[in-house]
Design a protein around this motif. Structure first.
Motif, PDB file in Angstrom:
ATOM      1  N   LEU A  33      56.459 -49.510 -41.252  1.00 37.50           N
ATOM      2  CA  LEU A  33      57.885 -49.477 -41.569  1.00 37.50           C
ATOM      3  C   LEU A  33      58.296 -48.072 -42.004  1.00 37.50           C
ATOM      4  N   LYS A  34      57.440 -47.397 -42.753  1.00 42.59           N
ATOM      5  CA  LYS A  34      57.720 -46.019 -43.188  1.00 42.59           C
ATOM      6  C   LYS A  34      57.822 -45.097 -41.972  1.00 42.59           C
ATOM      7  N   ARG A  35      56.905 -45.246 -41.013  1.00 42.52           N
ATOM      8  CA  ARG A  35      56.956 -44.417 -39.803  1.00 42.52           C
ATOM      9  C   ARG A  35      58.237 -44.702 -39.017  1.00 42.52           C
ATOM     10  N   PHE A  36      58.626 -45.963 -38.967  1.00 40.72           N
ATOM     11  CA  PHE A  36      59.861 -46.340 -38.277  1.00 40.72           C
ATOM     12  C   PHE A  36      61.060 -45.687 -38.965  1.00 40.72           C
ATOM     13  N   CYS A  37      61.072 -45.712 -40.286  1.00 35.62           N
ATOM     14  CA  CYS A  37      62.143 -45.066 -41.054  1.00 35.62           C
ATOM     15  C   CYS A  37      62.198 -43.578 -40.736  1.00 35.62           C
ATOM     16  N   LEU A  38      61.045 -42.945 -40.681  1.00 39.06           N
ATOM     17  CA  LEU A  38      60.980 -41.515 -40.384  1.00 39.06           C
ATOM     18  C   LEU A  38      61.488 -41.226 -38.980  1.00 39.06           C
ATOM     19  N   SER A  39      61.174 -42.097 -38.037  1.00 39.55           N
ATOM     20  CA  SER A  39      61.651 -41.875 -36.669  1.00 39.55           C
ATOM     21  C   SER A  39      63.161 -42.031 -36.574  1.00 39.55           C
ATOM     22  N   LEU A  40      63.723 -42.882 -37.393  1.00 37.96           N
ATOM     23  CA  LEU A  40      65.172 -43.069 -37.379  1.00 37.96           C
ATOM     24  C   LEU A  40      65.886 -41.897 -38.048  1.00 37.96           C
ATOM     25  N   THR A  41      65.365 -41.470 -39.205  1.00 37.96           N
ATOM     26  CA  THR A  41      66.078 -40.497 -40.028  1.00 37.96           C
ATOM     27  C   THR A  41      65.743 -39.054 -39.697  1.00 37.96           C
ATOM     28  N   GLY A  42      64.497 -38.788 -39.306  1.00 36.40           N
ATOM     29  CA  GLY A  42      64.082 -37.424 -39.029  1.00 36.40           C
ATOM     30  C   GLY A  42      63.809 -36.601 -40.284  1.00 36.40           C
ATOM     31  N   SER A  43      63.819 -37.240 -41.438  1.00 33.67           N
ATOM     32  CA  SER A  43      63.622 -36.523 -42.704  1.00 33.67           C
ATOM     33  C   SER A  43      62.781 -37.389 -43.637  1.00 33.67           C
ATOM     34  N   ASP A  44      61.813 -36.762 -44.289  1.00 37.12           N
ATOM     35  CA  ASP A  44      60.966 -37.510 -45.218  1.00 37.12           C
ATOM     36  C   ASP A  44      61.784 -38.133 -46.348  1.00 37.12           C
ATOM     37  N   ALA A  45      62.702 -37.349 -46.901  1.00 38.19           N
ATOM     38  CA  ALA A  45      63.495 -37.848 -48.026  1.00 38.19           C
ATOM     39  C   ALA A  45      64.373 -39.030 -47.603  1.00 38.19           C
ATOM     40  N   ASP A  46      65.045 -38.895 -46.459  1.00 34.08           N
ATOM     41  CA  ASP A  46      65.882 -39.998 -45.972  1.00 34.08           C
ATOM     42  C   ASP A  46      65.036 -41.214 -45.602  1.00 34.08           C
ATOM     43  N   ALA A  47      63.845 -40.970 -45.051  1.00 34.17           N
ATOM     44  CA  ALA A  47      62.959 -42.075 -44.688  1.00 34.17           C
ATOM     45  C   ALA A  47      62.511 -42.832 -45.937  1.00 34.17           C
ATOM     46  N   ASP A  48      62.177 -42.098 -46.996  1.00 29.40           N
ATOM     47  CA  ASP A  48      61.795 -42.748 -48.256  1.00 29.40           C
ATOM     48  C   ASP A  48      62.938 -43.594 -48.798  1.00 29.40           C
ATOM     49  N   ASP A  49      64.154 -43.027 -48.754  1.00 33.66           N
ATOM     50  CA  ASP A  49      65.325 -43.771 -49.243  1.00 33.66           C
ATOM     51  C   ASP A  49      65.564 -45.023 -48.413  1.00 33.66           C
ATOM     52  N   LEU A  50      65.457 -44.888 -47.090  1.00 27.42           N
ATOM     53  CA  LEU A  50      65.682 -46.032 -46.207  1.00 27.42           C
ATOM     54  C   LEU A  50      64.623 -47.105 -46.426  1.00 27.42           C
ATOM     55  N   LEU A  51      63.374 -46.698 -46.584  1.00 25.53           N
ATOM     56  CA  LEU A  51      62.309 -47.656 -46.854  1.00 25.53           C
ATOM     57  C   LEU A  51      62.566 -48.386 -48.166  1.00 25.53           C
ATOM     58  N   GLN A  52      62.950 -47.647 -49.196  1.00 25.20           N
ATOM     59  CA  GLN A  52      63.226 -48.266 -50.493  1.00 25.20           C
ATOM     60  C   GLN A  52      64.384 -49.256 -50.377  1.00 25.20           C
ATOM     61  N   CYS A  53      65.449 -48.863 -49.689  1.00 22.63           N
ATOM     62  CA  CYS A  53      66.595 -49.769 -49.514  1.00 22.63           C
ATOM     63  C   CYS A  53      66.192 -51.023 -48.753  1.00 22.63           C
ATOM     64  N   THR A  54      65.333 -50.850 -47.745  1.00 20.25           N
ATOM     65  CA  THR A  54      64.885 -51.985 -46.944  1.00 20.25           C
ATOM     66  C   THR A  54      64.094 -52.976 -47.801  1.00 20.25           C
ATOM     67  N   VAL A  55      63.148 -52.452 -48.565  1.00 17.44           N
ATOM     68  CA  VAL A  55      62.324 -53.326 -49.415  1.00 17.44           C
ATOM     69  C   VAL A  55      63.186 -53.990 -50.486  1.00 17.44           C
TER      70      VAL A  55
END
Length: 170
Positions: A24-46
């Motif tokens: 899921l983290k890798r998927f977030c990173l592929s969507l956002t293109g940024s580690d920080a945005d991917a972390d935020d998206l993963l947190q929001c998802t969980v």
């Protein structure tokens, strides 16, 4: 009306979600293109999954990816609204250019940077399909269910994405 305890994840669902977090983290990173945005998206998802739960009859991983995708779409829409509003307020000023962050510029090896750049140029639908199948190892059927499209659509998106990536990576 469902109570809070009815919406909480069961032990099995929690274990399945925990097992899927790396993907899921890798998927977030592929969507956002940024580690920080991917972390935020993963947190929001969980958080969303913990708050609202997962239907008992739903496949936990597929549900999580779908929630993640929908949250990212919502985020893109809200960013567009904020940008439009900011541009309206600052019409007399110069247009602001968004530059890549230092984190993005310095991240990874050259080959990884080339892949990321090529992936970023793909249309979002192709990028999501390719990430789910090629990176996450999902079957075409699973990717189709996660993205809520027919399996043939997944196949054509992946074929077009691969065709577009080959010249960019040579």
């Amino acid at each position: 009306m469902t109570s809070l305890s009815d919406r909480q994840l069961g032990k099995r669902q929690r274990q399945e979600l925990m097992a899927e977090l790396k993907g899921l983290k890798r998927f977030c990173l592929s969507l956002t293109g940024s580690d920080a945005d991917a972390d935020d998206l993963l947190q929001c998802t969980v958080e969303r999954l913990l708050e609202r739960g997962i239907p008992d009859d739903a496949h936990t991983a597929r549900w999580a990816y779908r929630v993640c995708k929908n949250l990212w779409i919502d985020e893109l829409r809200s960013r567009e609204v904020r940008t439009r509003h900011a541009n309206t307020v600052a019409q007399t000023g110069e247009a602001r250019e968004l530059s890549p962050s230092a984190e993005t510029q310095s991240a990874g090896e050259r080959s990884l940077a080339a892949v990321n750049e090529a992936m970023a140029k793909l249309p979002e639908e192709q990028r999501m399909a390719l990430t789910l199948v090629a990176v996450e190892g999902k079957s075409y059927a699973e990717a189709a269910e996660i993205l809520d499209v027919p399996i043939g659509t997944i196949m054509s998106r992946i074929a077009r994405a691969r065709k577009q990536l080959l010249p960019a990576l040579d």
